[in-house]
Design an enzyme around this catalytic site. Structure first.
Site, PDB file in Angstrom:
ATOM      1  N   ARG A  95      52.278  51.593  41.334  1.00 32.89           N
ATOM      2  CA  ARG A  95      52.458  52.929  40.755  1.00 32.89           C
ATOM      3  C   ARG A  95      53.940  53.195  40.460  1.00 32.89           C
ATOM      4  O   ARG A  95      54.289  53.742  39.413  1.00 32.89           O
ATOM      5  CB  ARG A  95      51.936  53.994  41.717  1.00 32.89           C
ATOM      6  CG  ARG A  95      50.439  54.070  41.836  1.00 32.89           C
ATOM      7  CD  ARG A  95      50.013  55.165  42.810  1.00 32.89           C
ATOM      8  NE  ARG A  95      48.567  55.271  42.926  1.00 32.89           N
ATOM      9  CZ  ARG A  95      47.944  56.144  43.701  1.00 32.89           C
ATOM     10  NH1 ARG A  95      48.654  56.994  44.444  1.00 32.89           N
ATOM     11  NH2 ARG A  95      46.622  56.170  43.746  1.00 32.89           N
ATOM     12  N   ARG A  98      53.486  56.865  47.782  1.00 33.40           N
ATOM     13  CA  ARG A  98      53.679  57.239  49.181  1.00 33.40           C
ATOM     14  C   ARG A  98      54.315  56.102  49.965  1.00 33.40           C
ATOM     15  O   ARG A  98      53.875  55.740  51.053  1.00 33.40           O
ATOM     16  CB  ARG A  98      52.338  57.641  49.803  1.00 33.40           C
ATOM     17  CG  ARG A  98      51.933  59.073  49.492  1.00 33.40           C
ATOM     18  CD  ARG A  98      50.454  59.313  49.707  1.00 33.40           C
ATOM     19  NE  ARG A  98      49.700  59.159  48.479  1.00 33.40           N
ATOM     20  CZ  ARG A  98      48.370  59.052  48.438  1.00 33.40           C
ATOM     21  NH1 ARG A  98      47.679  59.057  49.561  1.00 33.40           N
ATOM     22  NH2 ARG A  98      47.759  58.911  47.286  1.00 33.40           N
ATOM     23  N   GLU A 148      75.232  45.420  30.868  1.00 34.03           N
ATOM     24  CA  GLU A 148      76.537  44.800  30.615  1.00 34.03           C
ATOM     25  C   GLU A 148      77.674  45.769  30.908  1.00 34.03           C
ATOM     26  O   GLU A 148      78.693  45.381  31.501  1.00 34.03           O
ATOM     27  CB  GLU A 148      76.628  44.326  29.152  1.00 34.03           C
ATOM     28  CG  GLU A 148      75.586  43.301  28.767  1.00 34.03           C
ATOM     29  CD  GLU A 148      74.345  43.927  28.139  1.00 34.03           C
ATOM     30  OE1 GLU A 148      73.817  43.338  27.189  1.00 34.03           O
ATOM     31  OE2 GLU A 148      73.914  45.006  28.607  1.00 34.03           O
ATOM     32  N   HIS A 193      74.167  50.626  30.013  1.00 29.28           N
ATOM     33  CA  HIS A 193      73.478  49.354  29.912  1.00 29.28           C
ATOM     34  C   HIS A 193      73.945  48.417  31.022  1.00 29.28           C
ATOM     35  O   HIS A 193      74.983  48.634  31.646  1.00 29.28           O
ATOM     36  CB  HIS A 193      73.759  48.715  28.552  1.00 29.28           C
ATOM     37  CG  HIS A 193      73.021  49.360  27.422  1.00 29.28           C
ATOM     38  ND1 HIS A 193      73.104  48.912  26.124  1.00 29.28           N
ATOM     39  CD2 HIS A 193      72.179  50.431  27.394  1.00 29.28           C
ATOM     40  CE1 HIS A 193      72.349  49.656  25.349  1.00 29.28           C
ATOM     41  NE2 HIS A 193      71.788  50.595  26.089  1.00 29.28           N
ATOM     42  N   THR A 229      36.536  60.406  38.069  1.00 30.42           N
ATOM     43  CA  THR A 229      37.357  60.127  39.253  1.00 30.42           C
ATOM     44  C   THR A 229      38.105  61.367  39.695  1.00 30.42           C
ATOM     45  O   THR A 229      38.236  61.642  40.897  1.00 30.42           O
ATOM     46  CB  THR A 229      38.355  58.989  38.940  1.00 30.42           C
ATOM     47  OG1 THR A 229      37.618  57.802  38.649  1.00 30.42           O
ATOM     48  CG2 THR A 229      39.284  58.732  40.110  1.00 30.42           C
TER      49      THR A 229
END
Length: 325
Positions: free
Chosen positions: A189, A212, A56, A54, A201
């Protein structure tokens, strides 16, 4: 002499640090931590890949003895529950001997939710809360959304002409926006765990959906395909509907019009990236289809503009969904 930094100044730095853990900290929240001693930063930390250590723990390890008597600035309340994966941050701060802890947002996880700050106070440590809480929650929006709403944080990207087209009538769409806008899209992304397109698509563009940008190639997100057929190419995961996306905190919906419309109709979009190129197409493919809007009045009051900038000759406007929690 310039004025001494305030708690808000230090917390702004901690919140900025927290962004280094997005999205790699998942499934844990991306948190930032500063250890400040006599007006000087002696250590900094942010949640590491996979969620441990974490923030901390990372900062305290770097600070060593310098943490004693210092102030810790943490963008999320230190955890108060035991875990086999690592130490409880509340106990670690107490053991390190910090004199004060300033917290931005209280942890909504019921295992902590106020218990961390209560334990710190019980140990004689001064605690401040609510400093830049909204900014901290925004920085960890994917984790916060899953924690509080049980759903991933969804960003919808639309790259259009001035007249709202995403392609010519024959489907040609490379490239509507310029190089700077496309680079920014790759940065987005890298900030998401998964990216989604529709089957149309996939068939039309065979998109790689990778990152990239030099140094960020390893941040390429998981690839999801919205499809009723239930099958996807190797390396992809099929999802049947916007509601069925699971296992990720953040999702970038990148194409095309049917996928975008499906997520908007299901009210699953939390953030909208609208890239607009200074071109007119006329008679091209519209960015959106039917999103289930029956009354024009219902379209108002749903989106708030939070950022606007030029990327070369293109304009980016960022909107966030207005939700009544």
């Amino acid at each position: 002499m310039p004025p001494a930094p305030t708690d808000a100044d230090w917390m702004a730095a901690a919140v900025a640090l927290s962004q280094r853990g997005r999205p790699t900290a998942a499934p844990n929240p991306n948190v930032g931590c500063l250890i400040v001693q006599r007006g000087r930063v002696v250590a900094r930390g942010w949640t590491q890949p996979g969620g441990r250590p974490h923030a901390e723990a990372m900062a305290l390890a770097a600070a060593g003895d310098a943490a004693r008597g210092a102030t810790a600035y943490v963008s999320l309340e230190p955890c108060a529950h035991a875990s086999p994966r690592g130490p409880c941050c509340t106990d670690a701060l107490i053991a390190a001997g910090v004199a004060r802890v300033v917290v931005a947002a209280i942890d909504p996880d019921p295992r902590t939710d106020g218990q961390g700050t209560a334990r710190l106070r019980a140990a004689g440590i001064a605690v401040g809360t609510g400093v830049l809480a909204d900014a901290a929650r925004a920085a960890m929006a994917p984790w916060w959304t899953r924690q509080t709403r049980g759903a991933p944080f969804v960003t919808l990207k639309l790259a259009t002409s001035l007249d709202g087209c995403i392609a010519l009538a024959d489907g040609s769409s490379r490239w509507i926006t310029g190089e700077r806008a496309r680079a920014h899209g790759h940065l987005e992304r890298a900030r998401h765990e998964a990216i989604l397109v529709g089957r149309g698509t996939l068939l039309a563009d065979a998109p790689r959906l990778d990152v990239r940008l030099p140094g960020l190639e390893a941040r390429s997100p998981k690839k999801l395909l919205l499809t009723r057929g239930g099958t996807a190419p190797e390396g992809w995961t099929a999802v049947a509907s916007p509601e069925s996306v699971a296992g990720v905190d953040s999702l970038l919906v990148e194409g095309g019009a049917r996928a975008a419309s499906a997520f908007l109709a299901a009210d699953r979009v939390d953030r909208l990236l609208l890239y607009r190129a200074p071109i007119l197409i006329g008679g091209g493919k519209a960015a959106l289809g039917d999103i289930g809007l029956a009354d024009l009045a219902a379209a108002h009051g749903r989106w708030s503009l939070v950022d606007s900038r030029l990327l070369g000759s293109d304009r980016l406007d960022v909107y966030e969904r207005i939700r009544k929690e």
